[in-house]
Design a protein around this motif. Structure first.
Motif, mmCIF file in Angstrom:
data_model
loop_
_atom_site.group_PDB
_atom_site.id
_atom_site.type_symbol
_atom_site.label_atom_id
_atom_site.label_comp_id
_atom_site.label_asym_id
_atom_site.label_seq_id
_atom_site.Cartn_x
_atom_site.Cartn_y
_atom_site.Cartn_z
ATOM 1 N N LYS B 59 0.826 -1.211 0.000
ATOM 2 C CA LYS B 59 0.000 0.000 0.000
ATOM 3 C C LYS B 59 0.857 1.258 0.000
ATOM 4 C CE LYS B 59 -1.941 -1.122 3.935
ATOM 5 N NZ LYS B 59 -1.190 -2.339 4.260
ATOM 6 N N SER B 60 1.820 1.296 0.910
ATOM 7 C CA SER B 60 2.687 2.484 0.982
ATOM 8 C C SER B 60 3.475 2.628 -0.303
ATOM 9 C CB SER B 60 3.660 2.364 2.146
ATOM 10 O OG SER B 60 2.973 2.255 3.351
ATOM 11 N N THR B 61 4.008 1.518 -0.775
ATOM 12 C CA THR B 61 4.792 1.567 -2.006
ATOM 13 C C THR B 61 3.968 2.176 -3.125
ATOM 14 O OG1 THR B 61 5.914 -0.434 -1.300
ATOM 15 C CG2 THR B 61 6.139 0.181 -3.616
ATOM 16 N N LEU B 186 -2.652 9.994 1.767
ATOM 17 C CA LEU B 186 -2.428 9.884 3.213
ATOM 18 C C LEU B 186 -2.088 8.445 3.555
ATOM 19 C CD1 LEU B 186 -5.443 11.788 2.978
ATOM 20 C CD2 LEU B 186 -4.159 12.595 4.952
ATOM 21 N N ASP B 187 -0.897 8.235 4.064
ATOM 22 C CA ASP B 187 -0.447 6.884 4.374
ATOM 23 C C ASP B 187 -0.650 6.599 5.859
ATOM 24 O OD1 ASP B 187 0.642 4.425 4.442
ATOM 25 O OD2 ASP B 187 2.636 5.006 3.741
ATOM 26 N N GLU B 188 -1.725 5.943 6.187
ATOM 27 C CA GLU B 188 -2.058 5.642 7.585
ATOM 28 C C GLU B 188 -1.837 6.846 8.491
ATOM 29 O OE1 GLU B 188 -0.383 1.996 9.028
ATOM 30 O OE2 GLU B 188 -0.213 1.200 7.009
ATOM 31 N N PRO B 189 -2.498 7.967 8.192
ATOM 32 C CA PRO B 189 -2.184 9.187 8.943
ATOM 33 C C PRO B 189 -2.617 9.129 10.398
ATOM 34 C CG PRO B 189 -4.100 9.540 7.579
ATOM 35 C CD PRO B 189 -3.580 8.181 7.230
#
Ligand SMILES: Nc1ncnc2c1ncn2[C@@H]1O[C@H](COP(=O)(O)OP(=O)(O)OP(=O)(O)O)[C@@H](O)[C@H]1O
Ligand SMILES: [Mg+2]
Lengths: 284, 268
Positions: B59-61, B186-189
């Motif tokens: 997901k982050s990638t 937004l990455d797991e903000p």
């Protein structure tokens, strides 16, 4: 190993460590107290503020103090920007592993060169090759090269310790490489650079060997009025005075000059220490 | 390999004409390991696009690839189509800083710069090109947008590190809003935040979704249930299923989706 011999080894080791500590502290105390004890008698406002006469046996050390300070000030001005450039290049642009290793080799190698070699190099390069004659500015350049590795490593360390997420956050806001360097890396690297600079200058101010062939003369020198011409510094003055050790007055002046030099070095070292502490607290 | 230039002509897409970001057969490798496989997805305007999936799924990638933050990572290789407004993000000659200004990102761990609160809001702007008054306006506007203004208006010159973690995260969002992006990733903000701050960020997302295209990665399925419009389930580098949130929760096509969304467990 049984229990007793383990205890014995433990005690022995503790004893060795403690005696090493005590020897070091004792030596340092002995050195400091000797210099302070002997130097204090020479110190007076007159000694600090009047020029030397009679090859330093009489008079004071004002031009040695100004000479030393001028020399390291110019050394700082030359070396700081170069070191910042090298450190940023090394951390941001030198991606290949092999070049990284080569750069380390060069920097540590330069750091390990004995100071007298810098002196000989200066003599050959500036005096013989360029025909510059005796020039205090050439001396400052040599000192700048000498302390370059110290500043580069300390700056590089500071820049490299910035967590990646700061770079990425700056990138994410659309900052380009140059803006990241000037607005994220330099403000952080500057603390490290100043620390390295002060440590380097503390070393440079005490050196005689690198500058004695190119930059200094032993008597009849005041504040230079151009980039050329000789300068006189505290360590070279001490060296000259020590050669006349049979003269009690000269010897006392040597102790006095030594004490002043020591104070300057400690001042720089203290400032570097403060910089270190600030650096540690900045990014968590 | 940095992907082929955008040869594909952008035909007007019938249903999703508002999609700003589209991926088609998008692949990513780190060195020899393929991390994303044939990703095909589009993010629509005015929706909260929520990416869920187990840890290490990519997901982050994926969202870091969208604004090219992964470029700096050693061994990062992309292939396939990933376009922003119909133009390939990885096309040769793309102005990366322009892409990043149009597509902002907020990371999992709030990361404020060791400067004052207002300097942090202004960090992405050109400091010399705007007047003092404009700066004050931007600071006030964006801090109000993230509902931080009431809490910090009396101490704008305090170091940003003196804020709580939840406030810092909202400051990071304000900083991103200040560069006026069209898309916000937004990455797991909220994963570093307490329930109250999490709630504040969720409400903020709902408030912002009309004006921005939001892509929201979360681990928290309840959170996805609360705020998502579109849901994308990524597992082991592949999109298993995507679509309307209610459909994925109520009538998933894949057994794996059902198991993950209901039991928070993945057997891929
Ligand atoms: N810099 C990197 N170099 C090599 N491999 C990486 C790198 N970053 C991530 N990976 C790998 O890519 C895969 C996907 O990682 P990613 O961080 O995208 O997962 P994620 O879905 O965001 O997980 P999480 O929910 O835990 O954040 C993982 O297998 C990870 O090991
Ligand atoms: Mg992640």
């Amino acid at each position: 190993m049984n229990r007793n011999s383990r205890y014995a080894a433990n005690y022995l080791f503790t004893a060795v460590v403690w005696s090493a500590v005590i020897i070091c502290c004792a030596l340092l105390c002995f050195l400091l107290s000797t210099i302070i004890w002997n130097g204090v008698y020479a110190l007076s406002f007159k000694f600090l503020l009047s020029p030397a006469s009679g090859f330093g046996a009489n008079g004071g050390i004002i031009y040695q103090i100004t000479g030393s300070i001028l020399l390291i000030a110019v050394t700082a001005i030359i070396s700081l920007p170069i070191a910042l450039g090298v450190a940023i290049y090394k951390s941001e642009f030198l991606k290949s592993c092999r070049l990284q290793r080569l750069s380390n080799l060069l920097i540590y190698g330069l750091n390990g060169v004995p100071s007298v070699i810098f002196g000989i190099f200066g003599l050959i390069f500036f005096v013989n090759l360029l025909g510059a004659g005796i020039s205090w500015f050439a001396g400052a350049i040599i000192l700048a090269i000498m302390i370059l590795p110290t500043i580069v490593l300390s700056t590089y360390q500071a820049i490299n310790s910035i967590p990646t997420i700061y770079r990425e956050s700056a990138q994410a806001l659309g900052l380009d490489t140059w803006q990241i360097i000037t607005r994220v890396l330099l403000p952080q690297g500057l603390d490290g650079a100043i620390t390295g600079l002060l440590i380097g200058l503390a070393r440079a101010i005490g050196e005689t060997a690198p500058i004695m062939f190119v930059a200094t003369a032993f008597s009849g020198v005041d504040i230079p009025d151009s980039l050329n011409g000789p300068i006189t510094t505290l360590p070279t003055h001490i060296l000259a005075l020590a050669k006349q050790a049979t003269d009690a007055q000269a010897l006392q002046n040597a102790w006095g000059a030594g004490l002043v030099l020591l104070c300057l070095v400690m001042l720089l070292g203290f400032a570097a220490l403060m910089g270190r502490i600030r650096l540690k607290t900045r990014w968590q | 390999m940095t992907g082929k230039p955008a040869l594909k002509l952008v035909a007007p897409v019938v249903s999703g004409a508002t999609a700003l970001i589209e991926a088609e057969k998008f692949n990513v490798w780190f060195h020899d390991t393929q991390v994303l496989k044939d990703i095909a997805v589009s993010f629509d305007k005015g929706l909260i696009n929520c990416i869920v999936g187990p840890s290490g799924g990519g997901k982050s990638t994926f969202i870091r690839s969208i604004n090219r933050i992964n470029d700096g990572i050693d061994g990062f290789v992309v292939q396939g189509e990933l376009s922003f407004k119909g133009r390939n993000i990885y096309a040769a000659g793309t102005d990366v800083t322009q892409i990043r200004k149009a597509i902002g990102i907020v990371f999992q761990k709030p990361c404020v710069f060791p400067k004052s609160i207002s300097e942090n809001v202004l960090f992405g702007l050109q400091p010399l090109r705007i007047t003092k008054l404009e700066k004050l306006c931007v600071v006030e506007k964006q801090l109000k947008a993230v509902s931080l203004w009431k809490e910090v208006s009396h101490r704008l010159n305090d170091p940003a590190t003196s804020l709580s973690i939840g406030q810092q995260q909202r400051l990071c969002i304000a900083r991103t809003l200040a560069i006026n992006p069209e898309v916000i990733l937004l990455d797991e903000p909220t994963s570093a935040l307490d329930p109250v701050s999490t709630r504040a960020i969720e409400e903020l997302m709902l408030k912002l979704k009309d004006r921005y295209t939001l892509v929201f990665v979360t681990h928290n399925i309840q959170q996805a249930k609360r705020i998502a419009d579109k849901l994308i389930f990524i597992c082991e580098g592949q999109i298993i299923e995507q679509g309307d949130k209610d459909k994925l929760f109520n009538q998933p096509e894949h057994e794996r989706t059902r198991i993950y969304l209901h039991d928070e467990y993945c057997e891929c």
